[in-house]
Design an enzyme around this catalytic site. Structure first.
Site, short mmCIF file in Angstrom:
data_model
loop_
_atom_site.label_atom_id
_atom_site.label_comp_id
_atom_site.label_asym_id
_atom_site.label_seq_id
_atom_site.Cartn_x
_atom_site.Cartn_y
_atom_site.Cartn_z
N HIS A 159 40.00 -20.80 23.17
CA HIS A 159 40.94 -21.55 24.00
C HIS A 159 42.29 -21.76 23.31
O HIS A 159 43.25 -22.20 23.95
CB HIS A 159 40.37 -22.93 24.37
CG HIS A 159 39.19 -22.84 25.27
ND1 HIS A 159 39.20 -22.21 26.50
CD2 HIS A 159 37.92 -23.29 25.10
CE1 HIS A 159 38.02 -22.28 27.05
NE2 HIS A 159 37.22 -22.92 26.23
N ASP A 195 31.68 -16.02 26.86
CA ASP A 195 31.51 -17.47 26.93
C ASP A 195 31.62 -17.92 28.39
O ASP A 195 32.32 -17.30 29.20
CB ASP A 195 32.61 -18.14 26.09
CG ASP A 195 32.36 -19.63 25.90
OD1 ASP A 195 31.81 -20.01 24.85
OD2 ASP A 195 32.70 -20.41 26.83
N HIS A 197 33.19 -20.35 29.58
CA HIS A 197 34.55 -20.80 29.89
C HIS A 197 35.55 -19.68 29.63
O HIS A 197 35.43 -18.94 28.66
CB HIS A 197 34.90 -22.00 29.01
CG HIS A 197 33.95 -23.14 29.13
ND1 HIS A 197 32.88 -23.32 28.28
CD2 HIS A 197 33.89 -24.15 30.04
CE1 HIS A 197 32.20 -24.41 28.63
NE2 HIS A 197 32.79 -24.93 29.70
N ASP A 284 26.97 -20.57 26.34
CA ASP A 284 26.92 -21.69 27.27
C ASP A 284 26.72 -21.20 28.70
O ASP A 284 26.80 -21.97 29.65
CB ASP A 284 28.15 -22.60 27.17
CG ASP A 284 29.44 -21.86 26.87
OD1 ASP A 284 30.45 -22.54 26.60
OD2 ASP A 284 29.46 -20.61 26.93
N1 LIG Z 1 34.33 -31.67 32.57
C1 LIG Z 1 35.16 -30.81 31.75
C2 LIG Z 1 35.01 -31.14 30.29
C3 LIG Z 1 35.61 -30.03 29.47
N2 LIG Z 1 35.09 -30.04 28.15
C4 LIG Z 1 35.70 -29.01 27.29
C5 LIG Z 1 34.92 -27.73 27.36
C6 LIG Z 1 35.31 -26.84 26.20
C7 LIG Z 1 34.51 -25.56 26.16
C8 LIG Z 1 34.68 -24.90 24.81
C9 LIG Z 1 34.05 -23.49 24.74
O1 LIG Z 1 32.67 -23.54 24.99
O2 LIG Z 1 34.64 -22.62 25.71
C10 LIG Z 1 34.29 -22.92 23.34
F1 LIG Z 1 33.77 -21.69 23.27
F2 LIG Z 1 35.59 -22.86 23.08
F3 LIG Z 1 33.70 -23.69 22.44
ZN LIG Z 2 32.41 -22.28 26.51
#
Ligand SMILES: NCCCNCCCCCC(O)(O)C(F)(F)F
Ligand SMILES: [Zn+2]
Length: 342
Positions: A159, A195, A197, A284
């Site tokens: 990110h 991932d 996200h 995830d």
């Molecule tokens: N309700 C929304 C809450 C958002 N929380 C942040 C999620 C971050 C995900 C991080 C990730 O898993 O993409 C990484 F790989 F970078 F670690």
């Molecule tokens: Zn993630």
């Protein structure tokens, strides 16, 4: 397959994050790396090595001087003001505001952040610096002729863009490695981000370039974090037009849907013909992940590894996310075992 890992990740363990309007323990916790490391050892994937130190130079090939200066000085500045709790941002240069870098530490934090999910603690800089060295050590292994390697990075990186942190990410490990590959003579590098996200940072870093092809399979930003990048129409810009592929998927997607997206991504990567393949390995996408909504099951990660191996490219796996801590090791190492044809 060698694994690179540094215990320095333990230096970064923030107090908490906002979940459902309450301050709760961080999902991105040290136990994540412990479980992956234990599984690497349990399954005898290969030796586990500490990283070499490649210094700041390869990091500075991706991240700006202002950003690196802030990251290195933030905690000392915060502590000098008498603070002991984690440092968190709160004000950002959103649209209708001016994106001028302030002199003030708090203003700079907001300038260099896109959300409140990248807390800074006393050990954060050392942890993220070592995480990048872990990734660079994996890259050096590939450059030395290995067909594959695993960079067990923590904190994650995808990110983070050139000068903006967020989503538990500070230094973009996979982007730093991609640039190192090119600086050492590679002509084309592909990044496959699996991932859950969208890797908004990785996309933004290479968006106008054709020497790095970036493919993302992720929860659609129409409903999912990071909310503001990752749509299918983002195909690259300028020289980079056609060298960015987003495959946003609906909540609840299982292997039938996800695997088809992987097939599409792999065919585009094969057509691109990279010298090396980097995988942003977040798990995830797992059905029991507490913050995600895909439905992959543990055997699916074996198939993921098998399909990636079929590309026949030197491949570096760079750890990103995954929050079902009890199964993170099984799922991440399943990808490696599927790749190796275990
Ligand atoms: N309700 C929304 C809450 C958002 N929380 C942040 C999620 C971050 C995900 C991080 C990730 O898993 O993409 C990484 F790989 F970078 F670690
Ligand atoms: Zn993630």
């Amino acid at each position: 397959m060698l694994t690179f890992y540094s215990d320095d990740h333990r230096l970064h363990h923030a107090q908490g994050e906002m979940v459902g309007g309450e301050f709760k323990p961080c999902f991105e916790m040290p136990a994540r790396a412990d479980h992956v490391l234990a599984r690497v050892r349990e399954r005898d994937i290969g030796e586990v090595l500490a990283p070499r130190d490649f210094g700041l130079t390869p990091i500075a090939r991706i991240h700006t001087a202002d950003y690196l200066d802030f990251l290195q000085k933030a905690w000392a500045g915060w502590a000098a003001q008498g603070n002991t709790a984690d440092f968190l941002p709160g004000v950002f240069p959103a649209r209708h505001l001016r994106a001028k870098r302030p002199n003030d530490l708090y203003g700079q934090y907001g300038f260099h952040s896109f959300d409140c999910f990248a807390p800074i603690t006393a050990g954060t800089w050392q942890a993220v610096y070592s995480s990048a060295q872990v990734a660079l050590s994996g890259q050096a292994e590939i450059a030395a002729g290995a067909h594959s390697a695993f960079a067990l990075c923590r904190p994650p990186g995808h990110h983070a863009s050139a000068d903006v942190m967020g989503g538990y990410c500070y230094l973009n490990n996979v982007a730093i490695v991609a640039q190192a590959c090119l600086d050492q003579g590679a002509a084309r590098v592909a990044i496959l981000d699996v991932d859950y996200h969208h890797g908004n940072g990785t996309q933004s870093i290479f968006y106008d370039r054709d020497d790095v092809f970036v493919a993302n399979i992720h929860g659609s930003p129409s409903f999912e974090y990071p909310h503001f990048l990752g749509y299918a129409d983002e195909a690259g810009a300028g020289r980079g037009e056609g060298f960015n592929l987003n495959l946003p998927l609906a909540a609840g997607s299982a292997w039938d849907i996800w695997g088809a997206a992987l097939e599409t991504a792999c065919q585009r990567i094969a057509a691109y013909g990279p010298d090396v393949l980097l995988v942003s390995l977040g798990v995830d996408t797992y059905q029991n992940d507490p913050i995600s909504s895909f439905k992959l099951d543990s055997p699916d990660y074996l198939r993921m590894g098998e399909r990636i191996a079929a590309l026949g490219k030197p491949t570096l796996f760079v750890m990103e996310g995954g929050y079902a801590v009890a199964e993170i090791g099984i799922n991440a190492v399943n990808v490696l075992e599927g790749f190796q044809g275990a």
